[in-house]
Design an enzyme around this catalytic site. Structure first.
Site, PDB file in Angstrom:
ATOM      1  N   ASP A 136      26.815   9.864 -26.446  1.00  0.00           N
ATOM      2  CA  ASP A 136      25.980  10.346 -26.046  1.00  0.00           C
ATOM      3  C   ASP A 136      25.938   8.803 -24.636  1.00  0.00           C
ATOM      4  OD1 ASP A 136      23.386  10.603 -24.704  1.00  0.00           O
ATOM      5  OD2 ASP A 136      22.362  10.742 -26.744  1.00  0.00           O
ATOM      6  N   ALA A 173      15.992   6.482 -32.462  1.00  0.00           N
ATOM      7  CA  ALA A 173      15.786   8.160 -32.795  1.00  0.00           C
ATOM      8  C   ALA A 173      16.741   9.025 -32.332  1.00  0.00           C
ATOM      9  CB  ALA A 173      14.438   8.152 -32.575  1.00  0.00           C
ATOM     10  N   ASP A 174      17.454   8.744 -31.153  1.00  0.00           N
ATOM     11  CA  ASP A 174      18.432   9.948 -30.159  1.00  0.00           C
ATOM     12  C   ASP A 174      19.415  10.051 -31.047  1.00  0.00           C
ATOM     13  OD1 ASP A 174      18.473   7.490 -29.293  1.00  0.00           O
ATOM     14  OD2 ASP A 174      19.582   7.440 -27.521  1.00  0.00           O
ATOM     15  N   THR A 208      22.178   5.658 -20.340  1.00  0.00           N
ATOM     16  CA  THR A 208      21.931   4.509 -19.887  1.00  0.00           C
ATOM     17  C   THR A 208      23.195   3.294 -20.537  1.00  0.00           C
ATOM     18  OG1 THR A 208      19.119   5.353 -19.070  1.00  0.00           O
ATOM     19  CG2 THR A 208      19.648   2.482 -19.771  1.00  0.00           C
ATOM     20  N   GLY A 212      14.302   9.427 -22.478  1.00  0.00           N
ATOM     21  CA  GLY A 212      15.537   8.145 -22.154  1.00  0.00           C
ATOM     22  C   GLY A 212      14.839   6.843 -21.828  1.00  0.00           C
ATOM     23  N   ASN A 213      15.626   6.520 -21.049  1.00  0.00           N
ATOM     24  CA  ASN A 213      15.277   4.795 -20.491  1.00  0.00           C
ATOM     25  C   ASN A 213      15.355   4.978 -18.991  1.00  0.00           C
ATOM     26  OD1 ASN A 213      15.196   2.294 -22.341  1.00  0.00           O
ATOM     27  ND2 ASN A 213      17.220   2.885 -22.755  1.00  0.00           N
ATOM     28  N   THR A 214      16.219   6.351 -18.906  1.00  0.00           N
ATOM     29  CA  THR A 214      15.938   6.360 -17.182  1.00  0.00           C
ATOM     30  C   THR A 214      15.422   8.101 -17.791  1.00  0.00           C
ATOM     31  OG1 THR A 214      18.278   5.415 -17.361  1.00  0.00           O
ATOM     32  CG2 THR A 214      17.938   7.148 -14.891  1.00  0.00           C
ATOM     33  N   ASN A 215      16.417   8.773 -17.683  1.00  0.00           N
ATOM     34  CA  ASN A 215      15.783   9.599 -17.471  1.00  0.00           C
ATOM     35  C   ASN A 215      15.035  10.753 -18.449  1.00  0.00           C
ATOM     36  OD1 ASN A 215      16.002  11.155 -15.643  1.00  0.00           O
ATOM     37  ND2 ASN A 215      18.792  11.208 -15.755  1.00  0.00           N
ATOM     38  N   THR A 255      38.752   2.303   0.388  1.00  0.00           N
ATOM     39  CA  THR A 255      37.520   1.417  -0.303  1.00  0.00           C
ATOM     40  C   THR A 255      36.457   2.530  -1.664  1.00  0.00           C
ATOM     41  OG1 THR A 255      37.443  -0.303   0.997  1.00  0.00           O
ATOM     42  CG2 THR A 255      35.784  -0.970  -0.875  1.00  0.00           C
TER      43      THR A 255
END
Length: 267
Positions: free
Chosen positions: A134, A113-114, A137, A8-11, A189
């Site tokens: 899914d 593909a994912d 990212t 993936g883009n992150t993991n 906050t």
């Protein structure tokens, strides 16, 4: 053994399966790492050796590799890692690979593909009609027909991207850990931000699912996967199941459907 790799883009998520003559499988180990976008072939190979070693496993046990990647610049490095360190030619989920999933979109080659892999695993487990959410990212919503066809879907910014945008554009707001807040009316906050991110994102997910289910029919099943699936599903009205191994299982299914082809490629 089969090594399934979801880039993936992150993991990047990896799963090691013990196959039983192509008719069954046992997930032996799985790992989640930061996608190694700048690592060399040798650095990535050493990392994989280390992961296997931490579980008392040897990379020589792997005789098949299946990959779903949405990071094209990493593909050549990953191919080389598979061939040099595992002595295996990997099966990438790409046009020409037998998936068993008809794609009924305007341009089937555009579908990641994912997403294809997720839908195959979801239809195998739940049947259709079904919607896969899914959460990575980006968050993707994929619709599967009763016949097991990929109908299309939607793409939204992921929760992490949404949080990063808020922190980047609002100088006085602190960066926080996104989690389920204890209440809905915040008095500070930090809990104000957590409430907005958490329930705001559930509103996005449920809003899209509600409209998709109305279009596909009330019998439509829903399943969520990805790193944030459990967090969001716990507050969602429409997510019926969570399967964190959905993508890896889809890769395993595709590999089994292309088993004879891969045996020939790998001698």
């Amino acid at each position: 053994m089969l090594l399934a790799i979801d880039v993936g883009n992150t993991n990047t998520v990896l799963g090691l399966y013990k196959l039983a003559n192509g008719t069954g499988a046992e997930l032996v180990a799985n790992w989640r790492i930061t996608t190694p976008s700048r690592q060399t072939t040798d650095e990535f190979g050493v990392l994989l050796r280390s992961l296997f070693g931490s579980q008392g496993l040897e990379i020589g046990q792997v005789d098949g590799i299946a990959v779903a990647s949405v990071v094209p610049p990493l593909d050549s490095t990953l191919r080389k890692v598979c061939e040099v360190y595992f002595k295996v030619k990997p099966l990438f989920v790409e046009p020409g690979v037998k998936t068993g999933l008809p794609v009924l979109t305007d341009n089937p080659t555009e579908v990641g593909a994912d997403r294809i892999v997720d839908c195959i695993a979801a239809f195998e487990r739940f049947g259709g009609p079904c919607i896969v959410v899914d959460m990575g990212t980006a968050t993707t919503f994929d619709a599967i027909s009763k016949k097991g066809e990929f109908l299309g879907g939607a793409i939204a910014p992921g929760l992490g991207i949404s949080a990063d945008a808020l922190f980047a554009r609002a100088a006085r707001l602190p960066r926080i850990d996104v989690k389920k807040p204890a209440k809905v009316i915040g008095t500070g906050t930090v809990d104000n931000i957590q409430i907005g991110l958490y329930y705001g994102y559930i509103g996005l997910v449920d809003g899209i699912l509600e409209r998709m289910i109305a279009e596909m029919g009330p019998e439509t099943k829903t399943v969520a996967t990805g790193g944030l699936a459990k967090l969001i599903a716990s507050g969602s009205k429409y997510i019926g199941a969570v399967d964190e191994m959905l993508t890896l299982n889809g890769l395993r299914i595709i590999y089994e459907r292309n088993l004879e082809r891969q045996k020939k490629r790998n001698g």
